[in-house]
Design an enzyme around this catalytic site. Structure first.
Site, PDB file in Angstrom:
ATOM      1  N   GLY A 186     -17.887  -2.201  -2.540  1.00  0.00           N
ATOM      2  CA  GLY A 186     -18.433  -1.322  -1.510  1.00  0.00           C
ATOM      3  C   GLY A 186     -18.618   0.098  -2.015  1.00  0.00           C
ATOM      4  O   GLY A 186     -19.655   0.728  -1.790  1.00  0.00           O
ATOM      5  N   ASN A 236     -20.321  -3.688  -8.034  1.00  0.00           N
ATOM      6  CA  ASN A 236     -20.765  -4.453  -6.867  1.00  0.00           C
ATOM      7  C   ASN A 236     -19.821  -4.326  -5.689  1.00  0.00           C
ATOM      8  O   ASN A 236     -20.045  -4.932  -4.631  1.00  0.00           O
ATOM      9  CB  ASN A 236     -20.930  -5.932  -7.235  1.00  0.00           C
ATOM     10  CG  ASN A 236     -19.628  -6.543  -7.722  1.00  0.00           C
ATOM     11  OD1 ASN A 236     -18.969  -5.976  -8.591  1.00  0.00           O
ATOM     12  ND2 ASN A 236     -19.252  -7.684  -7.175  1.00  0.00           N
ATOM     13  N   LYS A 267     -18.877  -8.098   2.616  1.00  0.00           N
ATOM     14  CA  LYS A 267     -17.732  -7.498   3.312  1.00  0.00           C
ATOM     15  C   LYS A 267     -17.593  -8.168   4.675  1.00  0.00           C
ATOM     16  O   LYS A 267     -18.547  -8.301   5.424  1.00  0.00           O
ATOM     17  CB  LYS A 267     -17.936  -5.996   3.477  1.00  0.00           C
ATOM     18  CG  LYS A 267     -16.722  -5.291   4.098  1.00  0.00           C
ATOM     19  CD  LYS A 267     -16.941  -3.792   4.174  1.00  0.00           C
ATOM     20  CE  LYS A 267     -16.872  -3.153   2.814  1.00  0.00           C
ATOM     21  NZ  LYS A 267     -15.507  -3.181   2.233  1.00  0.00           N
ATOM     22  N   ASN A 326     -15.664   3.740   2.069  1.00  0.00           N
ATOM     23  CA  ASN A 326     -16.354   3.565   0.782  1.00  0.00           C
ATOM     24  C   ASN A 326     -17.420   4.618   0.489  1.00  0.00           C
ATOM     25  O   ASN A 326     -17.415   5.230  -0.588  1.00  0.00           O
ATOM     26  CB  ASN A 326     -16.949   2.157   0.698  1.00  0.00           C
ATOM     27  CG  ASN A 326     -15.870   1.088   0.575  1.00  0.00           C
ATOM     28  OD1 ASN A 326     -14.757   1.370   0.181  1.00  0.00           O
ATOM     29  ND2 ASN A 326     -16.205  -0.131   0.919  1.00  0.00           N
ATOM     30  N   TYR A 377       0.838  -1.198   0.000  1.00  0.00           N
ATOM     31  CA  TYR A 377       0.000   0.000   0.000  1.00  0.00           C
ATOM     32  C   TYR A 377       0.874   1.249   0.000  1.00  0.00           C
ATOM     33  O   TYR A 377       2.070   1.202   0.315  1.00  0.00           O
ATOM     34  CB  TYR A 377      -0.918  -0.004   1.230  1.00  0.00           C
ATOM     35  CG  TYR A 377      -2.136   0.887   1.097  1.00  0.00           C
ATOM     36  CD1 TYR A 377      -3.013   0.740   0.033  1.00  0.00           C
ATOM     37  CD2 TYR A 377      -2.394   1.890   2.029  1.00  0.00           C
ATOM     38  CE1 TYR A 377      -4.134   1.553  -0.092  1.00  0.00           C
ATOM     39  CE2 TYR A 377      -3.514   2.703   1.912  1.00  0.00           C
ATOM     40  CZ  TYR A 377      -4.372   2.529   0.844  1.00  0.00           C
ATOM     41  OH  TYR A 377      -5.480   3.339   0.715  1.00  0.00           O
TER      42      TYR A 377
END
Length: 324
Positions: free
Chosen positions: A144, A142, A319, A116, A43
């Site tokens: 989040g 589809n 989720k 989100n 990340y």
């Protein structure tokens, strides 16, 4: 205090409250793709090790120091910035890194609110001036963020063209997105067919495209964007570059932009009111039934391995949310 660190659940002594500390009991925290990326070391921001996982979640204030003024015991709070480490039972932190939430919204909505839905809201608001009757096209509909885009756009009267990958349970996903307010749901294969011309007889061509995939999906969406429109990239699920035909630049004069919610929040350090305003707007949509949490699977913190493994499987719409 139990917390998830280095793929293990550990028990550590909680820090002292002091005059300026806030003792927060975590209630629920989702497992997001960015969380997995941070664990993998891929990340854009990485915490100093050892670190607690999780960047999003909701907690309840248990106790505050004598100098704390912005929150009180019983308040629900979410972390302002990434890197908080939400996969734990308790934390003692400074009030500056917390944002108070109304506690009259559902727990799962609160736990999944600050990444989100905020990403969806900012992309709809900040790049093109859209109003009722305008349209937006997005891939990974589809996801989040995609589900939040559908609902927020519907509340604003904006039409959505939603692109998803073909899959065994395609009709189930289409029905789910339609129930959220999606106007059109199509597969990536359909995006490439001449029949798309018929769709644009019913809805105007989009001036805004939202890209979370990359690769061919991005190129195909660009073919349908309006002259001088904008494509915003906020993810790269296909792990392929964004390829733009020269004609899109020359003949359509499209803009390609990027968005990262973490960076946006950093830029609001001196303007917390703007962040608060957005959160309150989204909470109002939740109260009105116009914004719901994505489909969630609640997993006790002690079973975190199940949640982590499930979150990395393909075609999983639910989720994973750790419950403390």
């Amino acid at each position: 205090m139990y917390y998830l660190q280095s793929k293990k659940l550990k028990d550590l002594e909680r820090a002292e409250l002091g005059h300026s500390g806030v003792h927060v009991k975590m209630l629920a925290a989702p497992v997001n793709p960015a969380d997995i990326n941070m664990i993998q070391g891929t990340y854009a921001i990485l915490p100093d090790l050892p670190a607690v996982g999780g960047n999003e979640g909701v907690g309840q204030v248990v106790e505050v120091g004598s100098h704390v003024t912005s929150v009180k015991p019983g308040d629900w709070v979410v972390p302002v910035n990434a890197g908080f480490g939400t996969w734990r039972t308790n934390a003692v932190v400074s009030e500056e890194i917390l944002l108070k939430l109304p506690c009259d919204i559902p727990l799962l909505c609160a736990a999944t609110l600050s990444v989100n839905p905020c990403t969806a809201y900012r992309m709809l608001a900040d790049f093109e001036t859209l109003g009722p009757g305008d349209s937006v096209i997005q891939n990974a509909a589809n996801s989040g963020v995609g589900q939040a885009v559908i609902q927020i756009a519907a509340a604003l009267g904006i039409k959505t063209i939603n692109v998803i990958r073909d899959r065994p349970n395609l009709q189930e996903v289409v029905d789910r997105l339609t129930s959220l307010g999606a106007d059109y749901v199509i597969t990536e294969e359909m995006l490439r067919k001449p029949e798309m011309k018929d769709l644009f007889k019913k809805v105007p061509k989009p001036r805004l495209a939202l890209n979370c995939v990359g690769g061919k999906s991005t190129t195909e969406m660009l073919r349908h964007i309006e002259h001088k429109g904008t494509m915003v990239t906020y993810g790269g699920m296909a792990k392929q570059p964004v390829t733009v035909p020269v004609s899109a630049f020359i003949f359509k004069d499209v803009q390609l932009r990027g968005f990262w919610m973490t960076q946006w929040k950093k830029e609001q350090t001196q303007n917390k009111e703007r962040l608060t305003e957005m959160i309150l707007y989204l909470c109002d949509l939740i109260r009105k039934g116009q914004l719901t949490a994505p489909v969630c699977t609640e997993v006790p913190l002690k079973d975190y391995q199940i949640a982590l493994e499930a979150s990395m499987k393909p075609f999983i719409s639910a989720k994973q949310v750790l419950i403390m």
